[in-house]
Design an enzyme around this catalytic site. Structure first.
Site, PDB file in Angstrom:
ATOM      1  CD  GLU A   1      -2.589   1.052   2.838  1.00 16.65           C
ATOM      2  OE1 GLU A   1      -2.607   2.622   2.952  1.00 16.65           O
ATOM      3  OE2 GLU A   1      -2.786   0.792   3.788  1.00 16.65           O
TER       4      GLU A   1
ATOM      5  NE  ARG B   1      -0.172   8.799   5.323  1.00 16.67           N
ATOM      6  CZ  ARG B   1      -0.260   7.395   6.765  1.00 16.67           C
ATOM      7  NH1 ARG B   1       1.746   7.953   7.205  1.00 16.67           N
ATOM      8  NH2 ARG B   1      -0.562   7.517   6.997  1.00 16.67           N
TER       9      ARG B   1
ATOM     10  CE  LYS C   1      -6.104   2.305   7.244  1.00 15.58           C
ATOM     11  NZ  LYS C   1      -5.266   3.235   6.317  1.00 15.58           N
TER      12      LYS C   1
END
Length: 226
Positions: free
Chosen positions: A50, A54, A138
């Protein structure tokens, strides 16, 4: 009242990463690091990666991994807008992960054609997603939101929900999460320490990934670690 949403993707994230107990959560500051980093993780037994949105390099990193590391299953994390969904899939992301969700984001993820994990941290959010036909989520931020005790308490009333907990999880706590019946995998970043990435110490990352891959133990037919 919410508007009807399209049917969920027939492929699930937990099915896509089956056999990999840990999904590395990677922050890539320099796209040039993406391919050797991904190769080290795959060699260590963690093919599902993943890449979080960011940094400005994230989409280029996803694109490079998708093109140059055939053993990797690269996904995008920290997906928070419908526009990001399209950009990530165009870059080659094979799954999408959000820290939370809205109906607009959920609709975009469902329409993307790739598996997705919307983020939850409360029981009401879990129930709302179940109401919308989403059963894989999640759990974030896992440690801060209640950890294993919280997830264990959800297993009784909401056994149909399954989770990938992420946030504050390390090699000492990951097995406790993986032992829960409603956890399919965990997300973590301990196998990609910033100093190792900065030094290009891919051998160290491969070894840390190998240790993380061993945390899975033996999984039963339902994918639960035991």
């Amino acid at each position: 009242m919410t508007s009807p949403l399209p049917s969920p993707s027939p492929v699930s994230v937990l099915g896509l990463v089956e056999g990999a107990p840990v999904v590395p959560v990677v922050v890539v500051s320099d796209a040039a690091d993406a391919v050797p980093l991904a190769r080290a993780l795959v060699a260590g037994g963690l093919p599902a990666i993943e890449v979080t949105l960011r940094t400005p390099a994230a989409l280029d990193a996803i694109r490079a991994i998708a093109a140059e590391v055939p053993g990797a299953v690269v996904g995008a994390g920290t997906v928070i807008t419908p526009e990001q969904v399209g950009a990530c899939v165009a870059a080659g992301a094979r799954f999408l992960v959000g820290p939370g969700w809205t109906d607009a984001l959920l609709a975009a993820m469902r329409g993307s054609g790739v598996p997705f994990l919307p983020g939850v941290s409360t029981t009401s959010e879990v129930v709302a997603l179940l109401e919308r036909g989403v059963r894989e989520m999640k759990f974030f931020p896992a440690q801060a939101a209640g950890g294993t005790a919280y997830l264990q308490s959800l297993a009784g009333p909401l056994p149909q929900a399954r989770f990938c907990p992420t946030g504050g999880i390390g090699p000492a706590t990951a097995p406790e999460y993986l032992a829960l019946p409603n956890v399919g995998c965990v997300g973590g970043s301990w196998m990609v320490p910033a100093d190792a990435v900065a030094a290009g110490d891919w051998a160290r990352i491969e070894e840390l990934a190998r240790g993380a891959a061993r945390l899975g133990g033996v999984r039963d037919a339902g994918g639960t670690c035991r």
